[in-house]
Design an enzyme around this catalytic site. Structure first.
Site, PDB file in Angstrom:
ATOM      1  N   ILE A  22       1.000  -1.138   0.026  1.00 15.84           N
ATOM      2  CA  ILE A  22       0.004   0.190  -0.073  1.00 15.84           C
ATOM      3  C   ILE A  22       0.869   1.163  -0.037  1.00 15.84           C
ATOM      4  O   ILE A  22       0.714   2.233  -0.793  1.00 15.84           O
ATOM      5  CB  ILE A  22      -0.840   0.001   1.308  1.00 15.84           C
ATOM      6  N   ASP A  41      11.444   3.456   5.177  1.00 16.97           N
ATOM      7  CA  ASP A  41      11.277   2.026   5.130  1.00 16.97           C
ATOM      8  C   ASP A  41      12.599   1.312   5.994  1.00 16.97           C
ATOM      9  O   ASP A  41      13.517   1.805   6.005  1.00 16.97           O
ATOM     10  CB  ASP A  41      11.128   1.220   3.958  1.00 16.97           C
ATOM     11  N   ASP A  64      13.168   3.115  11.151  1.00 16.28           N
ATOM     12  CA  ASP A  64      12.541   2.237  11.912  1.00 16.28           C
ATOM     13  C   ASP A  64      11.465   3.086  12.826  1.00 16.28           C
ATOM     14  O   ASP A  64      11.963   3.558  13.791  1.00 16.28           O
ATOM     15  CB  ASP A  64      13.789   1.699  12.921  1.00 16.28           C
ATOM     16  N   VAL A  65      10.436   2.715  12.637  1.00 17.94           N
ATOM     17  CA  VAL A  65       9.356   3.570  13.244  1.00 17.94           C
ATOM     18  C   VAL A  65       9.394   3.295  14.713  1.00 17.94           C
ATOM     19  O   VAL A  65       8.558   3.891  15.611  1.00 17.94           O
ATOM     20  CB  VAL A  65       7.987   3.220  12.603  1.00 17.94           C
ATOM     21  N   ASN A  91       1.947   4.568   7.351  1.00 22.61           N
ATOM     22  CA  ASN A  91       1.513   2.970   6.663  1.00 22.61           C
ATOM     23  C   ASN A  91       2.183   1.835   7.531  1.00 22.61           C
ATOM     24  O   ASN A  91       1.803   0.647   7.288  1.00 22.61           O
ATOM     25  CB  ASN A  91       1.732   3.349   5.227  1.00 22.61           C
ATOM     26  N   TYR A 156      -3.443  -8.095  16.835  1.00 21.96           N
ATOM     27  CA  TYR A 156      -3.280  -7.344  15.571  1.00 21.96           C
ATOM     28  C   TYR A 156      -4.703  -6.293  15.612  1.00 21.96           C
ATOM     29  O   TYR A 156      -4.507  -5.107  15.520  1.00 21.96           O
ATOM     30  CB  TYR A 156      -3.447  -8.005  14.247  1.00 21.96           C
ATOM     31  N   LYS A 160      -4.980  -2.126  15.843  1.00 19.04           N
ATOM     32  CA  LYS A 160      -5.813  -1.268  14.960  1.00 19.04           C
ATOM     33  C   LYS A 160      -6.713  -0.627  15.651  1.00 19.04           C
ATOM     34  O   LYS A 160      -7.085   0.516  15.158  1.00 19.04           O
ATOM     35  CB  LYS A 160      -6.121  -2.263  13.692  1.00 19.04           C
ATOM     36  N   VAL A 189      -6.051  -6.939   1.751  1.00 15.89           N
ATOM     37  CA  VAL A 189      -5.623  -6.013   0.525  1.00 15.89           C
ATOM     38  C   VAL A 189      -4.600  -7.316   0.088  1.00 15.89           C
ATOM     39  O   VAL A 189      -4.135  -7.913   0.678  1.00 15.89           O
ATOM     40  CB  VAL A 189      -4.832  -4.786   0.847  1.00 15.89           C
ATOM     41  N   THR A 191      -1.724  -7.836  -0.857  1.00 11.17           N
ATOM     42  CA  THR A 191      -0.123  -7.539  -0.720  1.00 11.17           C
ATOM     43  C   THR A 191       0.207  -8.795   0.070  1.00 11.17           C
ATOM     44  O   THR A 191      -0.348  -9.504   0.307  1.00 11.17           O
ATOM     45  CB  THR A 191      -0.255  -6.285   0.202  1.00 11.17           C
TER      46      THR A 191
END
Length: 303
Positions: A22, A41, A64-65, A91, A156, A160, A189, A191
């Site tokens: 995405i 990324d 690295d978030v 994202n 997960y 969210k 999705v 992906t």
């Protein structure tokens, strides 16, 4: 009179987890709109490769978030190389799935760190600059799992749900400003993250480009709740007022309860392996070392 779309030409946009799926599809759509895009990324070479492929004023940077310093450095580089940030698209996310009681603690912490703390860091770092400039837009990628609890993906879903609630609260704090917040809630999705998940009656898998198109529309015509596909919003409004038992019966009839609980494990194996290495500090070796230190020194709670 119809509203005119906000122009994205020349806007500086940062996308986390933007080297594939995405994120990459959204970057491509933004480049077509004339935006200047920074792809962040964990896989720096892949981010640079994606940026080169998309062309325009696109750059690929390591990010690295899960580390505030990494996120701060990423946004600093974006400002230095492209200009003041106009849009942040949070994202980055992972979705290891399986029975809740079989999930190891490192996996749960990894999901919370990436899916939730990554969004928190991004917003805390980006919003002050947006406030100073009196404008900006934050787009947080959640999921339709953020509006429901699906077996096989408990943690997960929790992350969210948290992203939806976080976005609601921050939007309320920004109500008297010109800063927009959008939360995007796609169905499954097509992906790598969605690999091996079964199809369900009446709900087709989305292509990443469909989610990207919805994000572009939300930037052009600011909107908080972004359901993808849009028809999901209608379904939610019809089902939500029903008693819980009725909602659960409908979910079972549509086999929604099977989406995360019964994946094709062979088809999904490559993604699960990559997700398990998506936060270096929580790879198995590092976790074992941390657990050993806690055993020797006493846990942080008890000492």
């Amino acid at each position: 009179m119809a509203k005119e779309p906000r122009s994205l030409g020349g806007k500086v946009v940062a996308i986390t987890g933007g080297a594939r799926g995405i994120g990459k599809a959204t970057a491509a759509a933004l480049v077509r709109e004339g935006a200047k895009v920074a792809i962040g990324d964990l896989d720096k070479p892949l981010a640079e490769e994606a940026a080169a492929e998309l062309g325009g004023e696109t750059i690929g940077l390591e990010l690295d978030v899960t580390r505030r310093d990494s996120f701060a450095n990423f946004l600093d580089q974006v400002s230095e190389r492209l200009g003041p940030l106009d849009v942040l698209i949070n994202n980055a996310g992972i979705m290891p799935i399986g029975p809740f009681t079989s999930e190891d603690d490192a996996t749960a912490r990894r999901m919370i760190d990436i899916n939730l703390h990554g969004v928190i860091y991004g917003m805390k770092l980006a919003l002050p600059g947006m406030r100073e400039r009196g404008r900006g837009h934050v787009v947080n990628l959640a999921s339709q799992a953020g509006k429901a609890g699906l077996p096989g993906g408990a943690t997960y879903c929790a992350t969210k749900h948290a992203v939806v609630g976080l976005s609601e609260a921050v939007r309320a704090e920004l109500r008297d400003t010109e800063i927009e917040v959008s939360v995007v809630m796609p169905a499954v999705v097509n992906t790598e993250l969605g690999s091996g998940l079964p199809d369900t009656p009446g709900i087709k898998k989305l292509e990443p480009e469909e989610v990207a198109e919805a994000i572009i529309k939300a930037l052009q015509f600011p909107k908080f709740d972004v359901w993808v596909p849009a028809s999901s919003a209608v379904m939610d409004k019809l089902i939500h007022p029903l008693p819980r038992r009725a909602r659960e019966v409908i979910g079972r009839l549509l086999k929604v309860d099977k989406v995360l609980a019964e994946p094709d494990q062979v088809e999904r194996a490559a993604y699960e392996d990559r997700a398990a290495h998506s936060e270096p500090g929580l790879e198995p070796e590092a976790v074992k070392g941390e657990q050993a230190r806690e055993t020797e020194e006493g846990s942080p709670v008890t000492r």
